[in-house]
Design an enzyme around this catalytic site. Structure first.
Site, PDB file in Angstrom:
ATOM      1  N   ASP A  96       0.817  -1.224   0.000  1.00 62.73           N
ATOM      2  CA  ASP A  96       0.000   0.000   0.000  1.00 62.73           C
ATOM      3  C   ASP A  96       0.844   1.264   0.000  1.00 62.73           C
ATOM      4  O   ASP A  96       0.351   2.347   0.310  1.00 62.73           O
ATOM      5  CB  ASP A  96      -0.925   0.005   1.219  1.00 62.73           C
ATOM      6  CG  ASP A  96      -0.164   0.035   2.537  1.00 62.73           C
ATOM      7  OD1 ASP A  96       1.070  -0.198   2.528  1.00 62.73           O
ATOM      8  OD2 ASP A  96      -0.785   0.277   3.589  1.00 62.73           O
ATOM      9  N   CYS A  99       5.126  -0.380   2.469  1.00 64.67           N
ATOM     10  CA  CYS A  99       5.687  -1.717   2.675  1.00 64.67           C
ATOM     11  C   CYS A  99       7.035  -1.702   3.397  1.00 64.67           C
ATOM     12  O   CYS A  99       7.307  -2.588   4.215  1.00 64.67           O
ATOM     13  CB  CYS A  99       5.787  -2.475   1.353  1.00 64.67           C
ATOM     14  SG  CYS A  99       6.910  -1.773   0.134  1.00 64.67           S
ATOM     15  N   HIS A 205       9.126  -3.583  -3.925  1.00 64.77           N
ATOM     16  CA  HIS A 205       8.422  -4.042  -2.730  1.00 64.77           C
ATOM     17  C   HIS A 205       9.397  -4.619  -1.703  1.00 64.77           C
ATOM     18  O   HIS A 205      10.434  -5.178  -2.054  1.00 64.77           O
ATOM     19  CB  HIS A 205       7.398  -5.110  -3.124  1.00 64.77           C
ATOM     20  CG  HIS A 205       6.475  -5.514  -2.023  1.00 64.77           C
ATOM     21  ND1 HIS A 205       5.550  -4.647  -1.468  1.00 64.77           N
ATOM     22  CD2 HIS A 205       6.329  -6.685  -1.351  1.00 64.77           C
ATOM     23  CE1 HIS A 205       4.868  -5.270  -0.519  1.00 64.77           C
ATOM     24  NE2 HIS A 205       5.324  -6.504  -0.429  1.00 64.77           N
TER      25      HIS A 205
END
Length: 227
Positions: A96, A99, A205
Site C-alpha cells: 500500500d 511496505c 516491494h
C-alpha cells in the site's frame, strides 16, 4: 489573575501532553527492543546462512525509476530462487506504499500495523540530524520531509539508513538485483544491537524475512502491547 491562571494551565497541559507523547514513544521503542531481542538469535542464524556472500557498501539515496513489468517479473523470480536456496521465507507485507515501514515494523515489533510508529521515528531522525542526510536528497530537504511524512509514500534507501540509525539496527536486504544478493545498512557511530531482515524486490516491494521454520511459528503481537 484569572487570565494568568489560564495561561499557566494551558502551558502545563501542553507540557504534560508533550511529556506524555515522548514517554509513549520511549516506552514503545523500549518494548520494541525487548521484542526484537527475543528474535535476535533467529536473525543472527539468518546471517550465518549468507556469510559467504559478502555485502556491498550501502549508499543512502532517494527512489529512482521503477523497472518495467517484464524486468520486475524476472527480478522477482530471481529473488524467490535465492530465498529458497538459503532456506528463507517471506512474511508477505501489504503493498500500500508503506511496505518498507510495515516490513520494519514486523521485524521490530512483530506487527506490521506499527508502520506509522516506524515512519514517525524515521521522520524524527531525519529532522533531528538534517546535516547527516540532506546531502543525499536532490531536492529541497523540507519538500522531501513533507512528502516522506505522508502515509503511503514509498520508503527509500535514505529512510532505511535513518531507520538503522534510529533503532540501532543492522538492516539486511536480500535483493533481487542480478549482481547484488545482499545489502547491509549499518547504523552510524554505534554498534548495532539487532539485525532486521527484509527481502527487497528491485525498487518495487519489501517483505519481512524469516527462516522457513521460523515463519511457520511466527505469531503477530497484539497492538495494545505497546501502548
Amino acid at each position: 489573575m484569572s487570565e494568568q491562571h489560564d495561561r499557566v494551565s494551558k502551558s502545563s497541559s501542553s507540557s504534560i501532553s508533550s511529556s506524555t507523547q515522548e514517554s509513549e514513544e520511549e516506552v514503545s521503542v523500549t518494548i520494541g527492543s525487548l521484542l526484537a531481542q527475543a528474535r535476535n538469535d533467529s536473525g543472527r542464524s539468518l546471517g550465518k546462512r549468507l556469510l559467504h556472500l559478502g555485502s556491498i557498501p550501502h549508499t543512502p539515496r532517494v527512489n529512482g525509476d521503477i523497472p518495467d513489468v517484464d524486468n520486475a517479473t524476472l527480478d522477482h523470480e530471481r529473488l524467490l530462487e535465492r530465498l529458497g536456496t538459503y532456506g528463507l521465507a517471506e512474511f508477505q507485507i501489504e503493498g500500500d506504499g508503506n511496505c518498507q515501514f510495515r516490513a520494519l515494523a514486523d521485524q521490530i515489533f512483530c506487527n506490521p500495523e506499527y508502520h506509522k510508529h516506524v515512519r514517525k521515528a524515521v521522520m524524527k531522525q531525519l529532522k533531528e540530524f538534517r546535516k547527516r542526510y540532506e546531502g543525499y536528497v536532490p531536492m529541497e530537504y523540507k519538500v522531501y520531509l513533507k512528502k516522506m511524512k505522508r502515509s503511503g509514500e514509498w520508503g527509500d534507501h535514505l529512510t532505511l539508513q535513518a531507520a538503522a540509525d534510529r533503532f540501532g539496527a543492522k538492516i539486511c536486504l536480500v535483493t533481487s538485483f542480478r549482481d547484488t544478493c545482499l545489502i547491509e545498512i549499518v547504523p552510524r557511530d554505534m554498534t548495532p544491537t539487532r539485525e532486521l531482515w527484509l527481502s527487497f524486490w528491485c525498487e518495487v516491494h519489501y517483505n519481512s524475512l524469516y527462516g522457513t521454520d521460523d515463519l511457520l511459528t511466527r505469531k503477530t503481537k497484539k497492538k495494545h502491547w505497546l501502548f
